[in-house]
Structure formats: C-alpha cells, structure tokens
Write a protein that holds these residues in place. Structure first.
Motif, PDB file in Angstrom:
ATOM      1  N   LYS A   1       1.056  -1.125   0.124  1.00 21.21           N
ATOM      2  CA  LYS A   1       0.084  -0.019  -0.165  1.00 21.21           C
ATOM      3  C   LYS A   1       0.875   1.307   0.048  1.00 21.21           C
ATOM      4  O   LYS A   1       0.721   2.193  -0.626  1.00 21.21           O
ATOM      5  N   LYS A   2       2.008   1.281   0.857  1.00 22.60           N
ATOM      6  CA  LYS A   2       2.955   2.450   0.856  1.00 22.60           C
ATOM      7  C   LYS A   2       3.538   2.720  -0.635  1.00 22.60           C
ATOM      8  O   LYS A   2       3.541   3.916  -0.937  1.00 22.60           O
ATOM      9  N   ALA A   3       3.749   1.533  -1.242  1.00 20.73           N
ATOM     10  CA  ALA A   3       4.546   1.721  -2.311  1.00 20.73           C
ATOM     11  C   ALA A   3       3.362   2.411  -3.631  1.00 20.73           C
ATOM     12  O   ALA A   3       3.835   3.380  -4.277  1.00 20.73           O
ATOM     13  N   LEU A   4       2.266   1.862  -3.329  1.00 24.14           N
ATOM     14  CA  LEU A   4       1.205   2.515  -4.302  1.00 24.14           C
ATOM     15  C   LEU A   4       0.938   3.939  -4.097  1.00 24.14           C
ATOM     16  O   LEU A   4       0.672   4.573  -4.859  1.00 24.14           O
ATOM     17  N   ASP A   5       0.823   4.059  -2.841  1.00 24.87           N
ATOM     18  CA  ASP A   5       0.409   5.230  -2.397  1.00 24.87           C
ATOM     19  C   ASP A   5       1.478   6.513  -2.716  1.00 24.87           C
ATOM     20  O   ASP A   5       1.403   7.556  -3.073  1.00 24.87           O
ATOM     21  N   ASP A   6       2.777   5.866  -2.353  1.00 25.23           N
ATOM     22  CA  ASP A   6       3.714   6.868  -2.924  1.00 25.23           C
ATOM     23  C   ASP A   6       4.007   7.278  -4.340  1.00 25.23           C
ATOM     24  O   ASP A   6       4.525   8.057  -4.718  1.00 25.23           O
ATOM     25  N   ALA A   7       3.384   6.180  -5.105  1.00 27.66           N
ATOM     26  CA  ALA A   7       3.361   6.417  -6.628  1.00 27.66           C
ATOM     27  C   ALA A   7       2.241   7.309  -6.928  1.00 27.66           C
ATOM     28  O   ALA A   7       2.031   7.333  -8.383  1.00 27.66           O
ATOM     29  N   GLY A   8       1.354   7.791  -6.023  1.00 31.17           N
ATOM     30  CA  GLY A   8       0.370   8.415  -6.343  1.00 31.17           C
ATOM     31  C   GLY A   8      -1.027   7.899  -6.683  1.00 31.17           C
ATOM     32  O   GLY A   8      -1.765   8.528  -7.276  1.00 31.17           O
ATOM     33  N   LEU A   9      -1.138   6.448  -6.189  1.00 26.48           N
ATOM     34  CA  LEU A   9      -2.169   5.764  -6.699  1.00 26.48           C
ATOM     35  C   LEU A   9      -3.172   5.829  -5.382  1.00 26.48           C
ATOM     36  O   LEU A   9      -2.791   5.723  -4.328  1.00 26.48           O
ATOM     37  N   ALA A  10      -4.420   5.907  -5.877  1.00 24.27           N
ATOM     38  CA  ALA A  10      -5.619   5.781  -4.739  1.00 24.27           C
ATOM     39  C   ALA A  10      -5.701   4.251  -4.078  1.00 24.27           C
ATOM     40  O   ALA A  10      -6.293   3.263  -5.018  1.00 24.27           O
ATOM     41  N   THR A  11      -5.570   3.917  -2.926  1.00 24.21           N
ATOM     42  CA  THR A  11      -5.731   2.609  -2.631  1.00 24.21           C
ATOM     43  C   THR A  11      -6.766   2.708  -1.427  1.00 24.21           C
ATOM     44  O   THR A  11      -6.930   3.624  -0.484  1.00 24.21           O
ATOM     45  N   ILE A  12      -7.279   1.299  -1.128  1.00 23.81           N
ATOM     46  CA  ILE A  12      -8.347   1.207   0.063  1.00 23.81           C
ATOM     47  C   ILE A  12      -7.378   0.482   1.177  1.00 23.81           C
ATOM     48  O   ILE A  12      -6.943  -0.733   0.711  1.00 23.81           O
ATOM     49  N   ALA A  13      -7.273   0.894   2.378  1.00 25.55           N
ATOM     50  CA  ALA A  13      -6.548  -0.117   3.425  1.00 25.55           C
ATOM     51  C   ALA A  13      -7.402  -1.166   3.531  1.00 25.55           C
ATOM     52  O   ALA A  13      -8.784  -1.344   3.571  1.00 25.55           O
TER      53      ALA A  13
END
Length: 514
Positions: free
Chosen positions: A36-48
């Motif tokens: 999740k952190k890697a995707l968030d850092d890339a600017g992607l919207a994710t659901i925890a």
C-alpha cells in the motif's frame, strides 16, 4: 459496480506499473502494508484492508486479511443466488482480481545465522489463504502470483474487459503450484529442524531450470528442474560460459563426474563417459593430472566429460583443445585458456564453486509408482584407519597410496565394478558386469593392452563371492587388492591371495552404484 483488485506482494517488481493500468481500467485497489505504501507513494488511490474488514490489523500483522469480507468477496459464486444474497446481507463486495506473492521464507532461511524464530515469522498465512480462495473461484476471480503474468492479464482486460476463463484456469493452477511449493519448503525446513529422517509424507518442490531438447533418447521429452534451495556444488548451479545448451545425458554425466572429482583434494582430472569414469589422474599440478587422466584411456575420452578441480591454465587448455570433448567443468578458466577453448564452438565450458563440494542432501531416484530415497555415499564414508590387512603380506607405502586412490574411484563405477590403478591414474576399469570376475577380466585386459598392468593395484566395490577373481588377478601379476570383505567365502579369497603373495585390505564398507 466498479471492479476490485486486492494487491499484497513481497516481490514488488512491476507492481506499480501494473496497478496504474488497473486503475486506468476502472479497478478499485485494496492493499496492505508495504505494498500500500509503495502504491500510495506512486500517487495511486488505494483502500486500506482494515477499511474493508472494519477490523484493525493485529498481532504484528499476523491477522489482517483472514476475514469474511475478504474471503467472502473471493469465494462467492457470482451466479449463485444464495451467495449473492449473503454478500448483500453482510455488506461484502466481490473481489475480481488478486495479486499476491508470499513472505520471503526461502530467502530468509538462506541467510547466514538465521534463527528459527526469524524463519517462523516469515511463514505467510494470510497470503496462501487469499491465493487459494481466489484460485478455487477461478470461474470469476483472476489470481496472479508471478509478475511474468501481468502483461497477458492487462492485454486481456484492455481488449475484452475481462480475462478469459482459460487464462484464469491456467493462473489458478499456477497459484496452487506456488502455494504447494511454498508449503513444501516450509515442511522440509521444519522436518529437518526436528530431525525426522523418514516422514510419513515426502513433500519436495523444484524450480524449472530449462526445457531440454529431448531426454535420454530423441523420442523422449525431458526437462531439468533444480532444488528450490540451491546446492552450490551441483550441475544445477554451474555457470555456462560457452557452447550449446546441455542435454539430458550431458547433465547426468556431468553430475556423475562432479561426484568423482569431490573425492580428491590434490589436483585431479576426471574424464567420464556414459556415467562411468574412463580416466582419473591426480598430480601436483592440474596440467600433469590431465596428462594422467588422458593417458589412462586415450580412446574412450573422445566425446567425454572432463572435470578439473583446479583452474584451467592455457597449457592444459591447449591439450584439451586437441580432442573432441562434450563438456569441461572447472572452478575457473584463465583468460588465455578461454581464448583457446572458445575457438571450439561445440565444447561446453562451465564453472562451478568448488569451495564446498560435500552436501548431505538426500538422493532421489524414481521408480514406476514411487520414489527411492537414500543418503549419499559421501566421500570418505569409510575411514582409512578402520581398514585392515587380512593377508600375510602387508601393502607397501606406494601400494597403500594407490589402493586409496583406487578405492575412492571404484565407488563411482557401475556395479559390478573393478578398477585398477597406480597412485597417479586409473589404468583399467571393468564396469556393470553381471558377474564380478567378468569385470576383473575387462579391467585387467584393458590395463594389459595399454602396457600399464605392472605395479597396478585392484579395487572391488563389493566382496568377492568366490576366489576366482583373486586367482585371475594373481595370475596376471596383481600384488595388492582392496575390497569390502563380508562374503561367507572370504577365507577362500584370503587363501588365494596368500598363494600369489597378494596384500589384501578389507574396508568393511561396500560401494555399490547401480
């Protein structure tokens, strides 16, 4: 309703680009932890994940995905009214695509000094559960455990909006192979940890190294698999520097030659043909050792496999370049040696780590309907200090040196095996005969024709059931024999040896090789 993907990976190769494409295709992305952190850092919207489960991660992350809102979303049959109603009643949303690979258990247990506690913490529980749930429901859910499959899935989603059933079925099968291999490695580790020699279930897994052109014969399909945990001194871990790919028979022969080479600490060269040594030479330097190995049988070495336990210098390379060889294996080749040998396009040149040649892994041999498992017949399985002379005459120091050399070699000749040698080289080999005296005759005839019989000693991989082998050896001038002993007619062989003035050693250890 938008589609949902669940992504939780330890191997993050290509995952950001893959997730970006999924988002572009309208997928919501559920993720956990480091992913999740890697995707968030890339600017992607994710659901925890805890937003989905409405339950916090706990116990250092041991419990986070084991929840009905995850597994219900994976396992629900989309065409089953009861399943659909259960999802509606419990506010469970379907998950259409899962990307999961597992905690790095394999990498963890390969680390120096790893503790049992560290290994246990790297046993994934939630990951295999999600993989299995998704794979079980492959009618509706796409499961990915390998980055190599991202491209095909994206292609189908882009072109058709869904993956094909055929692709989902293939990926499901791969997913179960993935978890089976993972569990096999864990079970092997834990079984070794408690010291269990013969577990009621044998679970091992191998990784495909290469598809082979054919097997033992051209009409047989074949492939080469390697251990999940690498064995450094093995043909599976050799680095090929030159030549065409190895064949099935090349691999078996190379393995057999490597097993022989590890018997010797002095500079040694092993020449092998059809799973049997045709020449072994040992000396103070590798160049001289090659001369002895070549001279042992200059005819059979043609088209053979060569293993040298020292780096190959240009002088040795020049000699080897003058004959046709299938494979040359050594710890390394000097630049000058490589320049000489790579001029021959068909010879395969391989390097290997010779620093630790002894591994205690079991041997596995397939039979129809099953598998035979045994310990290896390791180098120096029997101790020279336990050998005992059973004849009137004692071997000389030179004979004793030759007997030790021959004993280390004969264990690698197919039974019934007889090997003649001096302290520097093999001079006659009788392999695979149905009676022992037949092997004696072949070995002595070979040495006699080459003019190398005088002064040779004889090694037998198993006892002499009758005294005829000793008699034939005595008639042809053999003065020292090494064998296991253990026959009910041992005394007959001892008496025959005494008649011919032969010094005979019993080792009390047999070395059959079928």
């Amino acid at each position: 309703m938008s589609k949902r993907a669940l992504i939780s990976v330890s191997d993050k190769a290509g995952i950001v680009a893959f997730a970006e494409e999924l988002a572009n295709l309208g997928f919501e992305i559920i993720s956990t932890g480091g992913t999740k952190k890697a995707l968030d850092d890339a600017g992607l919207a994710t659901i925890a994940i805890d937003s989905v489960t409405e339950f916090p991660e706990m116990m250092d992350g041991r419990v986070k995905t084991l929840h009905p809102k995850i597994h219900g979303g994976l396992l629900a049959k989309r065409d089953n009214e009861e399943h659909v109603k259960a999802m509606e009643d419990h506010d469970i949303k379907p998950i259409d695509l899962v990307v999961v690979n597992l905690y790095p258990f394999k990498e963890t247990i390969q680390k120096d000094g790893v503790t049992e506690a560290e290994a246990i913490e790297n046993i994934d529980i939630g990951g295999p559960s999600m993989i299995r749930s998704a794979a079980k429901n492959s009618d509706s859910v796409t499961i990915l455990v390998d980055p190599v499959d991202y491209e095909q899935v994206l292609k189908e989603l882009t072109e058709e909006g869904v993956t094909t059933l055929k692709t989902r079925k293939k990926l499901a099968a791969k997913a179960f192979r993935h978890t089976a291999a993972y569990d096999a490695l864990i079970s092997e580790y834990l079984t070794d940890l408690v010291g269990l020699e013969t577990p009621e279930k044998l679970t091992r897994s191998y990784d495909l190294k290469q598809n082979l052109r054919y097997g033992e014969n051209s009409h047989q399909k074949a492939a080469f698999y390697k251990n999940q945990l690498p064995t450094p001194y093995s043909i599976a871990q050799a680095e090929q520097l030159h030549g065409k790919e190895l064949s099935y028979n090349n691999i078996k022969d190379a393995d057999a030659a490597l097993r022989i080479a590890r018997e010797y600490s002095k500079p040694t060269v092993v020449a092998l043909k059809h799973m049997n040594p045709c020449g072994i030479g040992t000396a103070s330097n590798i160049d001289q050792a090659f001369d002895f190995a070549f001279d042992a049988d200059p005819v059979s070495i043609f088209g053979g496999i060569i293993v040298l336990n020292r780096p190959v210098d240009v002088e040795t390379a020049e000699k080897m370049s003058k004959i046709f060889l299938e494979i040359i294996i050594a710890p390394e080749f000097t630049d000058a040696a490589l320049e000489v040998l790579t001029k021959k396009k068909n010879v395969r040149l391989l390097t290997l780590d010779f620093t630790n040649t002894v591994t205690r892994e079991k041997e596995y041999v397939s039979v129809l309907g099953g598998l035979l498992v045994q310990e290896q017949d390791l180098p120096h399985a029997d101790k020279i200090q336990d050998w005992h002379v059973v004849t009137d005459r004692q071997p000389t120091n030179e004979e004793l040196e030759a007997l030790e050399f021959a004993w280390n070699a004969v264990k690698h000749v197919k039974s019934n095996a007889i090997l003649l040698a001096n302290k520097e080289q093999t001079v006659g080999i009788g392999a695979g005969q149905m009676n022992r005296v037949g092997s004696v005759k072949i070995a002595i005839n070979q040495a006699q024709e080459a003019g190398k019989l005088e002064g040779a000693v004889l090694a037998s991989d198993a006892f002499f059931p009758m005294n005829d082998s000793v008699e034939f050896a005595g008639e042809h001038g053999i003065k020292a024999i090494i064998q296991p002993g253990g026959s009910i007619k041992d005394q007959d062989s001892i008496d025959m040896a005494n008649k011919y003035g032969i010094a005979m050693i019993f080792t009390d250890v047999r070395h059959f090789r079928h």
